[in-house]
Design an enzyme around this catalytic site. Structure first.
Site, short mmCIF file in Angstrom:
data_model
loop_
_atom_site.label_atom_id
_atom_site.label_comp_id
_atom_site.label_asym_id
_atom_site.label_seq_id
_atom_site.Cartn_x
_atom_site.Cartn_y
_atom_site.Cartn_z
N GLU A 1 0.80 -1.22 0.00
CA GLU A 1 0.00 0.00 0.00
C GLU A 1 0.84 1.28 0.00
O GLU A 1 0.84 2.04 0.97
CB GLU A 1 -0.96 0.02 1.20
CG GLU A 1 -1.96 -1.12 1.17
CD GLU A 1 -3.09 -0.95 2.19
OE1 GLU A 1 -3.05 0.02 2.97
OE2 GLU A 1 -4.00 -1.78 2.18
N GLU B 1 -5.67 -8.35 0.84
CA GLU B 1 -6.25 -7.98 2.13
C GLU B 1 -7.73 -7.68 1.93
O GLU B 1 -8.11 -6.98 0.98
CB GLU B 1 -5.61 -6.71 2.73
CG GLU B 1 -4.25 -6.93 3.33
CD GLU B 1 -3.67 -5.67 3.97
OE1 GLU B 1 -4.45 -4.82 4.45
OE2 GLU B 1 -2.43 -5.55 3.97
C1 FCB Z 1 -4.38 -1.86 5.44
C2 FCB Z 1 -3.01 -2.20 5.94
C3 FCB Z 1 -2.98 -3.16 7.10
C4 FCB Z 1 -4.13 -2.91 8.04
C5 FCB Z 1 -5.44 -2.86 7.28
C6 FCB Z 1 -6.65 -2.68 8.16
O1 FCB Z 1 -4.37 -0.56 4.94
O2 FCB Z 1 -2.22 -2.76 4.91
O3 FCB Z 1 -1.74 -3.05 7.74
O4 FCB Z 1 -3.90 -1.79 8.78
O5 FCB Z 1 -5.40 -1.84 6.36
#
Ligand code: FCB
Length: 460
Positions: free
Chosen positions: A167, A364
């Site tokens: 990210e 994620e």
């Molecule tokens: C993302 C991150 C991770 C966590 C989630 C909720 O942005 O990569 O580390 O904080 O969100």
């Protein structure tokens, strides 16, 4: 209903993710300080002044944590390597104990039949490099490539997949423009440079990994489909139908360019999108165009982190002239609107317009939710029905994308454990496994058990 493994194509992979600073315990094992330590030590930055000093103490409990990953029947364990644990000064002499830890972690992952998916940089920049300007300094990108080569030399024979950066929008924009993440700046020049140098850090570490002979290299980007915000109540009452104004439309396109297309465009096309360059262009380092070839060198897969959508209105003031508005959908504990229906379109758009046949992974997805702790017959039971519903709807969305022809190869849930949720400290719980931050006891939640049942069906 949560889908079953058999509802996905054969070979589709499921996993769960963590990151080093959020779980390991940054004060232990000879790690050097990182910019999250100093950001957290500055009053007002992190809820309740929490830090990652102890976090989940994963450093000493990793075996039991990996048992939990394997016990649920996951295929992939996605984790990150702490740069200051391996290189306490950011460069130079490695900390042998840090390298040994990742060696053991990878071996223990493999021993449980799990695929180790390693992310090199998940935001814990060594303070020694932060002192030199951090990501605003081009040298940081070169140092990341050195770190990549070091890790590939040590673990290249065993790691299943490599992500360069997690990210970069957060590490760039959120950290330097909005001040919400370390180093907590609010400066457009630092933002433009940090974003470009993060992209370059990806490109240079990709090259370093390739030179070390490892494969399966990608980057993990986050996406928030942006929609023009509906007009407020008063405007709605005055008009017969909803018609987002031109200004809101343009603002949502700017948001989209900065959030969704800056790194995607850089990495897949060697171009940053025009609406982002309008504001950031004048602040990019001289000669940045010459870096675009390295930034857009071929990757083997793309990671897509997806949590929510954004509703964007026009705002007065200097570029980027946007303001976020609450959307109509239900919100998670983070205040993020729950929008599974946007995921298939997002994946179709990414593959249709940028990545083609390149394998995509949802790297994620998950939700923060308060747990209901209920005393069951054999001890306490942790109910998280909202999380089960969230994951079910997003898994259904993933199936829809696959049915529509998207080359989606896996789905990874954030997160294995409740952990240090950055500026929210320990106040937001994303885990499939509950962590008591006093005793550090782990207790699988109902969502963990639901996934275990789902994954039991026919292994790939
Ligand atoms: C993302 C991150 C991770 C966590 C989630 C909720 O942005 O990569 O580390 O904080 O969100």
């Amino acid at each position: 209903m949560i889908p079953t493994r058999a509802d996905f194509p054969p070979g589709f992979l499921f996993g769960t993710a963590t990151s080093a600073y959020q779980i390991e315990g940054a004060a232990q094992g000879g790690a050097g300080p990182c910019h999250w330590d100093s950001f957290a030590a500055t009053p007002g930055n992190v809820a309740h002044g929490a830090t990652g000093a102890r976090a989940c103490d994963h450093l000493t409990r990793y075996e039991a944590d990996l048992d939990l990953v394997a016990g649920a029947g996951f295929d992939i364990y996605r984790f990150s390597t702490s740069w200051p644990r391996v290189l306490p000064e950011g460069a130079g002499a490695p900390n042998a104990a840090g390298l040994d830890f990742y060696d053991r972690l990878v071996d223990a992952t493999l021993a449980r039949g799990l695929k180790p998916a390693l992310t090199l940089y998940h935001w814990d920049l060594p303070s020694a490099l932060a002192d030199l300007g951090g990501w605003a300094n081009r040298d940081t990108a070169l140092r990341l490539a050195d770190f990549a080569a070091l890790m590939a030399g040590r673990l290249g024979d065993r790691v299943w997949s490599w992500a360069t950066v997690n990210e970069p929008w957060c590490a760039g924009w959120l950290a330097h423009f909005e001040g919400g993440h370390a180093p907590g700046l609010r400066d457009i020049r630092a933002t433009a440079r940090a974003m470009h140098h993060l992209a370059l850090g990806h490109g240079l570490s990709l090259a370093a990994l390739r030179a070390s002979g490892v494969g399966e290299i990608g980057i993990v980007l986050n996406f928030e489909p942006a929609f023009p915000a509906e007009p407020g109540e008063a405007a709605r009452a005055a008009s017969l139908r909803y018609e987002p104004g031109e200004a809101a439309r343009a603002a949502s396109l700017r948001y989209d360019a900065v959030f969704n297309r800056f790194f995607l465009g850089g990495v897949t096309r060697g171009h940053y999108p025009e609406p982002a360059l309008e504001g950031l262009g004048p602040h990019l380092p001289p000669g940045w165009q010459a870096d675009m070839a390295a930034i857009s060198a071929p990757i083997d897969w793309l990671g897509v982190n997806y949590y929510t959508v954004k509703r964007i209105a026009h705002a007065p003031g200097p570029w980027p002239n946007w303001a976020e508005r609450p959307g109509p959908g239900r919100k998670t504990d983070m205040g993020w609107e729950i929008a599974p229906m946007a995921l298939p379109d997002l994946l179709r758009w990414i593959s249709g317009s940028h990545t083609g046949d390149l394998p995509l992974y949802v790297t994620e997805n998950g939700m923060a939710a308060p747990d209901a702790i209920v005393m069951g017959e054999d001890g306490s039971e942790i109910r998280d029905e909202d999380r089960i519903a969230y994951l079910s709807s997003h898994l259904a969305a993933a199936r829809e994308a696959i049915a529509g022809g998207v080359p989606l190869k896996g789905y990874i849930i954030w997160s294995l454990l409740d952990n240090f949720e950055w500026a929210f400290g320990y106040d937001r719980r994303f885990g499939l496994v509950h962590v008591d931050f006093e005793s550090l006891q782990r207790t699988p939640k109902a969502s963990y058990h639901a996934l275990r049942r789902m994954l039991e069906d026919a292994a790939p």
